[in-house]
Design a protein around this motif. Structure first.
Motif, PDB file in Angstrom:
ATOM      1  N   THR A 169       0.816  -1.217   0.000  1.00  7.26           N
ATOM      2  CA  THR A 169       0.000   0.000   0.000  1.00  7.26           C
ATOM      3  C   THR A 169       0.851   1.269   0.000  1.00  7.26           C
ATOM      4  O   THR A 169       0.337   2.365   0.253  1.00  7.26           O
ATOM      5  N   GLY A 170       2.130   1.130  -0.276  1.00 12.21           N
ATOM      6  CA  GLY A 170       2.977   2.308  -0.432  1.00 12.21           C
ATOM      7  C   GLY A 170       3.947   2.527   0.714  1.00 12.21           C
ATOM      8  O   GLY A 170       3.761   2.032   1.821  1.00 12.21           O
ATOM      9  N   GLY A 171       4.992   3.283   0.431  1.00  9.67           N
ATOM     10  CA  GLY A 171       6.005   3.577   1.440  1.00  9.67           C
ATOM     11  C   GLY A 171       5.557   4.691   2.374  1.00  9.67           C
ATOM     12  O   GLY A 171       4.558   5.369   2.139  1.00  9.67           O
ATOM     13  N   HIS A 172       6.352   4.888   3.449  1.00 10.07           N
ATOM     14  CA  HIS A 172       6.048   5.935   4.426  1.00 10.07           C
ATOM     15  C   HIS A 172       7.293   6.222   5.260  1.00 10.07           C
ATOM     16  O   HIS A 172       8.231   5.407   5.285  1.00 10.07           O
ATOM     17  N   PRO A 173       7.329   7.369   5.946  1.00  5.69           N
ATOM     18  CA  PRO A 173       8.531   7.742   6.709  1.00  5.69           C
ATOM     19  C   PRO A 173       8.867   6.791   7.848  1.00  5.69           C
ATOM     20  O   PRO A 173       9.999   6.793   8.345  1.00  5.69           O
ATOM     21  N   GLN A 174       7.919   6.001   8.306  1.00  2.00           N
ATOM     22  CA  GLN A 174       8.147   5.109   9.446  1.00  2.00           C
ATOM     23  C   GLN A 174       8.813   3.787   9.047  1.00  2.00           C
ATOM     24  O   GLN A 174       9.142   2.969   9.913  1.00  2.00           O
ATOM     25  N   TYR A 175       8.990   3.580   7.764  1.00  2.00           N
ATOM     26  CA  TYR A 175       9.588   2.334   7.266  1.00  2.00           C
ATOM     27  C   TYR A 175      10.944   2.068   7.924  1.00  2.00           C
ATOM     28  O   TYR A 175      11.816   2.923   7.946  1.00  2.00           O
ATOM     29  N   HIS A 176      11.114   0.898   8.487  1.00  2.42           N
ATOM     30  CA  HIS A 176      12.370   0.450   9.114  1.00  2.42           C
ATOM     31  C   HIS A 176      12.846   1.397  10.216  1.00  2.42           C
ATOM     32  O   HIS A 176      14.050   1.625  10.389  1.00  2.42           O
ATOM     33  N   THR A 177      11.889   1.918  10.964  1.00  2.85           N
ATOM     34  CA  THR A 177      12.213   2.720  12.145  1.00  2.85           C
ATOM     35  C   THR A 177      11.357   2.226  13.309  1.00  2.85           C
ATOM     36  O   THR A 177      10.369   1.505  13.110  1.00  2.85           O
ATOM     37  N   PRO A 178      11.679   2.644  14.533  1.00  2.00           N
ATOM     38  CA  PRO A 178      10.836   2.266  15.670  1.00  2.00           C
ATOM     39  C   PRO A 178       9.430   2.874  15.612  1.00  2.00           C
ATOM     40  O   PRO A 178       8.561   2.479  16.389  1.00  2.00           O
ATOM     41  N   GLU A 179       9.200   3.806  14.694  1.00  2.00           N
ATOM     42  CA  GLU A 179       7.894   4.469  14.612  1.00  2.00           C
ATOM     43  C   GLU A 179       6.870   3.713  13.769  1.00  2.00           C
ATOM     44  O   GLU A 179       5.720   4.164  13.624  1.00  2.00           O
ATOM     45  N   ASP A 180       7.258   2.578  13.196  1.00  2.00           N
ATOM     46  CA  ASP A 180       6.292   1.762  12.433  1.00  2.00           C
ATOM     47  C   ASP A 180       5.393   1.046  13.434  1.00  2.00           C
ATOM     48  O   ASP A 180       5.537  -0.137  13.712  1.00  2.00           O
ATOM     49  N   ASP A 181       4.426   1.789  13.946  1.00  2.51           N
ATOM     50  CA  ASP A 181       3.617   1.376  15.087  1.00  2.51           C
ATOM     51  C   ASP A 181       2.235   0.887  14.638  1.00  2.51           C
ATOM     52  O   ASP A 181       1.680   1.371  13.651  1.00  2.51           O
ATOM     53  N   ARG A 182       1.678  -0.026  15.401  1.00  2.00           N
ATOM     54  CA  ARG A 182       0.376  -0.616  15.052  1.00  2.00           C
ATOM     55  C   ARG A 182      -0.754   0.403  15.047  1.00  2.00           C
ATOM     56  O   ARG A 182      -1.755   0.224  14.342  1.00  2.00           O
ATOM     57  N   LYS A 183      -0.624   1.493  15.800  1.00  3.17           N
ATOM     58  CA  LYS A 183      -1.684   2.505  15.842  1.00  3.17           C
ATOM     59  C   LYS A 183      -1.822   3.260  14.520  1.00  3.17           C
ATOM     60  O   LYS A 183      -2.831   3.932  14.292  1.00  3.17           O
ATOM     61  N   LEU A 184      -0.828   3.148  13.646  1.00  3.04           N
ATOM     62  CA  LEU A 184      -0.875   3.823  12.350  1.00  3.04           C
ATOM     63  C   LEU A 184      -1.509   2.968  11.259  1.00  3.04           C
ATOM     64  O   LEU A 184      -1.694   3.443  10.129  1.00  3.04           O
ATOM     65  N   ILE A 185      -1.858   1.733  11.574  1.00  5.45           N
ATOM     66  CA  ILE A 185      -2.423   0.838  10.570  1.00  5.45           C
ATOM     67  C   ILE A 185      -3.864   1.227  10.244  1.00  5.45           C
ATOM     68  O   ILE A 185      -4.668   1.522  11.132  1.00  5.45           O
ATOM     69  N   ASN A 186      -4.175   1.225   8.957  1.00  2.00           N
ATOM     70  CA  ASN A 186      -5.521   1.465   8.467  1.00  2.00           C
ATOM     71  C   ASN A 186      -6.225   0.107   8.374  1.00  2.00           C
ATOM     72  O   ASN A 186      -6.124  -0.594   7.364  1.00  2.00           O
ATOM     73  N   ILE A 187      -6.907  -0.274   9.443  1.00  2.00           N
ATOM     74  CA  ILE A 187      -7.514  -1.602   9.523  1.00  2.00           C
ATOM     75  C   ILE A 187      -8.590  -1.782   8.449  1.00  2.00           C
ATOM     76  O   ILE A 187      -8.652  -2.824   7.772  1.00  2.00           O
ATOM     77  N   ALA A 188      -9.441  -0.784   8.276  1.00  2.00           N
ATOM     78  CA  ALA A 188     -10.497  -0.876   7.258  1.00  2.00           C
ATOM     79  C   ALA A 188      -9.897  -0.989   5.863  1.00  2.00           C
ATOM     80  O   ALA A 188     -10.395  -1.759   5.021  1.00  2.00           O
ATOM     81  N   GLY A 189      -8.823  -0.255   5.620  1.00  2.00           N
ATOM     82  CA  GLY A 189      -8.140  -0.351   4.333  1.00  2.00           C
ATOM     83  C   GLY A 189      -7.535  -1.718   4.111  1.00  2.00           C
ATOM     84  O   GLY A 189      -7.582  -2.273   3.004  1.00  2.00           O
ATOM     85  N   GLU A 190      -6.969  -2.288   5.169  1.00  5.19           N
ATOM     86  CA  GLU A 190      -6.377  -3.623   5.026  1.00  5.19           C
ATOM     87  C   GLU A 190      -7.439  -4.678   4.726  1.00  5.19           C
ATOM     88  O   GLU A 190      -7.169  -5.626   3.986  1.00  5.19           O
ATOM     89  N   LYS A 191      -8.623  -4.516   5.269  1.00  6.17           N
ATOM     90  CA  LYS A 191      -9.683  -5.468   4.939  1.00  6.17           C
ATOM     91  C   LYS A 191      -9.995  -5.427   3.449  1.00  6.17           C
ATOM     92  O   LYS A 191     -10.205  -6.474   2.814  1.00  6.17           O
ATOM     93  N   LEU A 192     -10.014  -4.235   2.863  1.00  4.84           N
ATOM     94  CA  LEU A 192     -10.230  -4.121   1.424  1.00  4.84           C
ATOM     95  C   LEU A 192      -9.127  -4.833   0.646  1.00  4.84           C
ATOM     96  O   LEU A 192      -9.392  -5.495  -0.365  1.00  4.84           O
ATOM     97  N   VAL A 193      -7.898  -4.691   1.115  1.00  9.11           N
ATOM     98  CA  VAL A 193      -6.768  -5.389   0.491  1.00  9.11           C
ATOM     99  C   VAL A 193      -7.013  -6.899   0.524  1.00  9.11           C
ATOM    100  O   VAL A 193      -6.840  -7.597  -0.483  1.00  9.11           O
ATOM    101  N   CYS A 194      -7.404  -7.404   1.687  1.00  7.05           N
ATOM    102  CA  CYS A 194      -7.644  -8.848   1.837  1.00  7.05           C
ATOM    103  C   CYS A 194      -8.766  -9.318   0.916  1.00  7.05           C
ATOM    104  O   CYS A 194      -8.649 -10.375   0.271  1.00  7.05           O
TER     105      CYS A 194
END
Length: 320
Positions: A270-295
């Motif tokens: 779903t694309g890159g972001h500034p949190q990639y490979h850092t400690p800031e790649d946190d679960r609170k940033l996940i778009n759960i509804a968007g991921e369901k569409l992906v699935c």
């Protein structure tokens, strides 16, 4: 006689007794919250936390009625760990691919396989692959790749619940040590559980948890099999997303190991972001509804290909 019939019905139902026929946001979130929790400490290969994740994956496969292939869910291998530049002591650790099996129903086509994959490992406390290499802290890897692992579990559960509708067989693979150089997928393609000639498509999910407001889903490799471009474009409106369909551009995740063996691939993100490979790649940033569409999108794509009556043919890229 009544007892025999009851036992037969119970046996037939046992494989899907716990499998849920629908992908849910609740379960996606539950998987990601476990995998990217502080207790998992970044899921680094060879650690006790990594072993806990492997146990979790096996438990989820069993719960969904997904069988082991030829008696074991685990494919063991040794992984060479990446180190910072100038470090000469390169450690090796023992880790695993976690593999499940859903048998198809067509007498002939069930001997062909589609691989659905995602890597479950991440960077632990940081290290050579971190974008903040001098920072020691948990790299949670919520998008990379707890999101893909959660998608793997949810799609696999739906496939298991609807196994009677599948012509071809499915291998569900959670790869280890991807962050160390695609090591799990490389090991599988070099030590395949089935002949690679029988693997007709590999679908990979790596970083599928950050869908943007335009509902973009990016994929590479759609032209690596005949009819792929048309199929992947057609599914977007049905699901309610805007797929960005690339003919090749297969990227750098586990599907590359299969592509190098002339196996058709689809790599989703779903694309890159500034949190990639850092400690800031946190679960609170996940778009759960968007991921369901992906699935939902990937499930429909997989079932369409699994049930195709004609051959699935590899189409190599034509270089100018």
């Amino acid at each position: 006689m009544r007892r025999i019939i009851l036992l037969a019905l119970c046996s037939a139902m046992s494989a899907t007794a716990f499998a849920q026929s629908d992908i849910t946001e609740k379960e996606i979130k539950s998987h990601i919250w476990f995998l990217a929790s502080p207790k998992m400490k970044g899921r680094f290969p060879g650690t006790s936390e990594n072993e806990k994740v492997v146990s979790y994956l096996v438990k989820q496969f069993k719960k969904s009625g997904i069988q082991a292939y030829k008696g074991s869910y685990l494919q063991e291998f040794r992984a060479k760990i990446r180190v910072k530049k100038g470090v000469t002591d390169t450690p090796y650790v023992q880790t695993q691919n976690v593999i499940g099996y859903i048998e198809g129903n067509d007498p002939k086509l069930k001997e062909e396989f589609i691989v659905l994959g995602a890597h479950y490992d991440h960077l632990g406390m940081g290290g050579a692959s971190s974008k903040k290499p001098d920072t020691t802290g948990i790299h949670y890897g919520a998008d990379d790749n707890a999101s893909g692992t959660a998608a793997l579990l949810e799609i696999a559960e739906q496939l298991a619940a609807n196994r009677k509708d599948l012509k071809r067989s499915i291998l569900i693979i959670a790869f280890g040590a991807e962050e160390q150089g695609l090591l799990g997928s490389k090991y599988f393609t070099e030590h395949p559980l089935v002949p690679l000639s029988q693997v007709k498509l590999m679908i990979n999910m790596d970083m599928v948890g950050r869908m943007n407001s335009e509902k973009h889903l990016y994929m590479g490799g759609a032209a690596t099999f005949d009819g792929g471009m048309e199929l992947m474009k057609s599914l977007g409106p049905e699901i309610g997303i805007n797929p960005i369909v690339n003919a090749y551009d297969v990227g750098g995740s586990d599907h590359v190991s299969f592509y190098k063996k002339n196996i058709p691939v689809l790599g989703f993100h779903t694309g890159g972001h500034p949190q990639y490979h850092t400690p800031e790649d946190d679960r609170k940033l996940i778009n759960i509804a968007g991921e369901k569409l992906v699935c939902d999108y990937i499930y429909k794509a997989l079932v369409s290909v699994a049930n195709r009556s004609g051959a699935i043919l590899f189409v190599p890229e034509k270089k100018d």
